[in-house]
Scaffold this motif. Structure first.
Motif, PDB file in Angstrom:
ATOM      1  N   PRO A 188       0.984  -1.210  -0.079  1.00 18.84           N
ATOM      2  CA  PRO A 188      -0.010   0.064  -0.130  1.00 18.84           C
ATOM      3  C   PRO A 188       0.837   1.233  -0.160  1.00 18.84           C
ATOM      4  O   PRO A 188       1.874   1.274   0.409  1.00 18.84           O
ATOM      5  N   VAL A 189       0.279   2.349  -0.602  1.00 20.22           N
ATOM      6  CA  VAL A 189       1.030   3.503  -0.578  1.00 20.22           C
ATOM      7  C   VAL A 189       0.367   4.707   0.271  1.00 20.22           C
ATOM      8  O   VAL A 189      -0.639   5.109   0.394  1.00 20.22           O
ATOM      9  N   LEU A 190       1.331   5.637   0.901  1.00 18.68           N
ATOM     10  CA  LEU A 190       1.227   6.477   1.656  1.00 18.68           C
ATOM     11  C   LEU A 190       1.435   7.732   1.067  1.00 18.68           C
ATOM     12  O   LEU A 190       2.785   7.809   0.799  1.00 18.68           O
ATOM     13  N   LEU A 191       0.577   8.556   0.546  1.00 19.40           N
ATOM     14  CA  LEU A 191       1.195   9.937  -0.012  1.00 19.40           C
ATOM     15  C   LEU A 191       1.387  11.045   0.940  1.00 19.40           C
ATOM     16  O   LEU A 191       0.280  11.141   1.631  1.00 19.40           O
ATOM     17  N   VAL A 192       2.353  11.726   0.682  1.00 17.87           N
ATOM     18  CA  VAL A 192       2.471  12.747   1.882  1.00 17.87           C
ATOM     19  C   VAL A 192       2.912  14.199   0.792  1.00 17.87           C
ATOM     20  O   VAL A 192       3.661  13.818  -0.046  1.00 17.87           O
ATOM     21  N   THR A 193       2.101  15.057   1.282  1.00 16.40           N
ATOM     22  CA  THR A 193       2.357  16.360   0.583  1.00 16.40           C
ATOM     23  C   THR A 193       1.797  17.679   1.497  1.00 16.40           C
ATOM     24  O   THR A 193       0.778  17.602   2.158  1.00 16.40           O
ATOM     25  N   GLY A 194       2.547  18.702   1.154  1.00 18.59           N
ATOM     26  CA  GLY A 194       2.243  19.794   1.945  1.00 18.59           C
ATOM     27  C   GLY A 194       1.497  20.717   1.125  1.00 18.59           C
ATOM     28  O   GLY A 194       1.544  22.218   1.229  1.00 18.59           O
ATOM     29  N   GLN A 219       4.834   1.674   1.613  1.00 20.28           N
ATOM     30  CA  GLN A 219       5.667   2.694   0.968  1.00 20.28           C
ATOM     31  C   GLN A 219       5.028   4.036   0.973  1.00 20.28           C
ATOM     32  O   GLN A 219       3.927   4.123   1.149  1.00 20.28           O
ATOM     33  N   VAL A 220       6.046   5.007   0.761  1.00 17.34           N
ATOM     34  CA  VAL A 220       5.689   6.250   0.895  1.00 17.34           C
ATOM     35  C   VAL A 220       6.153   7.113  -0.193  1.00 17.34           C
ATOM     36  O   VAL A 220       7.074   6.814  -0.842  1.00 17.34           O
ATOM     37  N   LEU A 221       5.213   7.792  -0.762  1.00 17.65           N
ATOM     38  CA  LEU A 221       5.461   8.697  -2.021  1.00 17.65           C
ATOM     39  C   LEU A 221       5.222  10.076  -1.274  1.00 17.65           C
ATOM     40  O   LEU A 221       4.120  10.561  -1.079  1.00 17.65           O
ATOM     41  N   HIS A 222       6.488  10.860  -1.269  1.00 15.71           N
ATOM     42  CA  HIS A 222       6.552  12.164  -0.534  1.00 15.71           C
ATOM     43  C   HIS A 222       6.895  13.064  -1.478  1.00 15.71           C
ATOM     44  O   HIS A 222       7.889  13.422  -1.896  1.00 15.71           O
ATOM     45  N   VAL A 223       5.948  14.111  -1.819  1.00 11.76           N
ATOM     46  CA  VAL A 223       6.328  15.193  -2.146  1.00 11.76           C
ATOM     47  C   VAL A 223       6.592  16.588  -1.252  1.00 11.76           C
ATOM     48  O   VAL A 223       5.776  16.996  -0.717  1.00 11.76           O
ATOM     49  N   VAL A 224       7.769  16.674  -1.400  1.00 13.32           N
ATOM     50  CA  VAL A 224       8.279  17.591  -0.544  1.00 13.32           C
ATOM     51  C   VAL A 224       8.159  19.194  -0.865  1.00 13.32           C
ATOM     52  O   VAL A 224       8.497  20.098   0.001  1.00 13.32           O
ATOM     53  N   GLY A 225       7.970  19.472  -2.068  1.00 12.52           N
ATOM     54  CA  GLY A 225       8.141  21.039  -2.447  1.00 12.52           C
ATOM     55  C   GLY A 225       9.332  21.162  -3.086  1.00 12.52           C
ATOM     56  O   GLY A 225      10.429  20.845  -2.626  1.00 12.52           O
ATOM     57  N   GLY A 226       9.511  22.426  -4.029  1.00 12.04           N
ATOM     58  CA  GLY A 226      10.537  22.559  -4.640  1.00 12.04           C
ATOM     59  C   GLY A 226      11.753  23.214  -3.917  1.00 12.04           C
ATOM     60  O   GLY A 226      12.955  23.189  -4.040  1.00 12.04           O
ATOM     61  N   ALA A 252      -4.091   8.093  -7.576  1.00  7.76           N
ATOM     62  CA  ALA A 252      -4.513   6.869  -7.896  1.00  7.76           C
ATOM     63  C   ALA A 252      -3.846   5.630  -7.536  1.00  7.76           C
ATOM     64  O   ALA A 252      -4.356   4.748  -7.394  1.00  7.76           O
ATOM     65  N   ALA A 253      -2.598   6.009  -7.318  1.00  6.06           N
ATOM     66  CA  ALA A 253      -1.593   5.008  -6.565  1.00  6.06           C
ATOM     67  C   ALA A 253      -1.828   4.896  -5.175  1.00  6.06           C
ATOM     68  O   ALA A 253      -1.305   3.804  -4.699  1.00  6.06           O
ATOM     69  N   SER A 254      -2.548   5.920  -4.644  1.00 10.49           N
ATOM     70  CA  SER A 254      -2.256   5.800  -3.046  1.00 10.49           C
ATOM     71  C   SER A 254      -3.594   5.260  -2.458  1.00 10.49           C
ATOM     72  O   SER A 254      -4.712   5.428  -2.930  1.00 10.49           O
TER      73      SER A 254
END
Length: 380
Positions: A188-194, A219-226, A252-254
């Motif tokens: 399973p996927v945990l999406l993290v985004t701010g 598993q973690v999909l972490h969008v941290v910001g530019g 869709a993946a999360s």
């Protein structure tokens, strides 16, 4: 041909709904023209031309909060912006002004009132901004995103969403989403985004807790910001991205999400039916906490204060949720129960209703002729 002026911007949260309505309006009225009023400094300066719309600019005028030199200059600068907007409305024969908040909205509302141009308002946050509170006294065409928004004449329309989010089938697109980000289809996927700018406190906590989350089978999909200092990781199952251009595929993946509670994010998560832990931004007037009220009340999300979202909270609270698949399934259904996928259509209806009412009051039909069959154009 009808010409509309859409005013607002500054952040993606203002620009994206504006563009969603512009796209829907031009789909339904192919000969319509949409002009966008914004500033040269906001994200609209890049996003609006990219989408093919003409951007008209006025100076960026933050409302003064302190009695200083800027406050003394503000009234004159504001009325110059109003005069400039009046000129644009007359020059382009604008039929309706839609405001979504942001620096350009207040001058547009005043200019529209002074020129007799119909006004339509969209308020994205549960706690309305000053410009939209003012505009709600100038029109009864007011759309709000959340049911707990208190705004004169407000009716719930939801958030105008991008087409790819509005039409997303998470189950059908899951394989594509997993492949897009190199994720393991068996975990399973945990999406993290701010959000587009990232969230330093969320980033720090999740980065330090990544091994614990991965060790629990996720598993973690972490969008941290530019602008984040967090770079790529060697930890298997921990995927760090500076930004994400395909949030539809990330959704869709999360299976679960940790995020700020910006209006756009909350509305996208509920529209696609994703359960979440929401961590409101601790600075400002508290609107993010209000944005989360509907989905938290429905049981589709949990709210945790920024100061409380630390490694201990992840270990003892978040992991207990992630290990309870039945609870996640229930939260998924509850999150989707408060979502709206037709916000763009509902706001477009409001714009067209305002135009229709103005034509009726002026004795014209939708093609520009008078309702008695005569032309509104004078004989030479």
């Amino acid at each position: 041909m009808s010409t509309y002026l859409f005013a607002g911007g500054g952040t993606a949260g203002h620009v994206n709904p504006l563009l969603a309505v512009a796209d829907r309006l031009t789909e339904r009225e192919p000969d319509a023209q949409v002009l966008v009023l914004g500033t040269a400094e906001g994200l609209e300066s890049r996003l609006v031309p990219m989408r093919g719309y003409e951007l008209l600019t006025i100076p960026r005028l933050p409302f003064p909060r302190k009695p200083n030199a800027a406050a003394l200059r503000f009234p004159g600068a504001f009325w110059r912006a109003v005069k400039r907007t009046e000129q644009l409305i007359r020059e382009h024969e604008i039929e309706v002004v839609l405001g979504v908040g942001g620096y350009a909205a207040a001058p547009a509302y005043i200019a529209a009132k002074r020129t007799g141009t119909p006004i339509v308002v969209h308020e994205q946050n549960a706690k309305p901004g000053l410009a939209n509170r003012l505009a709600a006294f100038l029109t009864d065409h007011v759309g709000v995103t959340f049911s707990n928004t208190r705004l004169r004449h407000g009716r719930v329309v939801g958030m105008p969403l991008r087409r790819e989010i509005e039409s997303l089938d998470r189950r059908a697109s899951r394989a594509e989403g997993l492949a897009e980000f190199g994720l393991d289809p068996d975990r399973p996927v945990l999406l993290v985004t701010g959000g587009s700018s990232g969230a330093r406190s969320i980033n720090r906590t999740v980065n330090r807790s990544a091994a614990t989350i991965v060790g629990a089978g996720w598993q973690v999909l972490h969008v941290v910001g530019g602008k984040s200092e967090i770079g790529p990781s060697d930890l298997d199952g921990y995927h760090v991205l500076p930004y994400c251009d395909r949030m539809d595929l990330a959704y869709a993946a999360s299976d679960f999400v940790v995020s700020r509670a910006g209006a756009g994010m909350v509305c996208e998560l509920t529209a696609v039916g994703l359960p979440s832990v929401l961590v409101p931004y601790p600075v400002g007037n508290g609107e993010q906490r209000h944005n989360a009220k509907d989905v938290v009340g429905a049981g589709g999300a949990l709210l945790v204060a920024d100061a409380e979202f630390d490694q201990d909270w992840v270990t003892f609270q978040l992991l207990s949720i992630l290990q309870d698949r039945a609870r996640i399934a229930d939260m998924t259904v509850r999150a989707g129960s408060v979502g709206h996928r037709d916000g763009a259509d509902r706001m477009t209806d409001l714009v067209l209703d305002a135009a229709k009412a103005a034509r009726a009051a002026d004795g014209r039909n939708e093609h520009g002729g008078r309702s008695d069959g005569t032309s509104t154009t004078e004989e030479p």
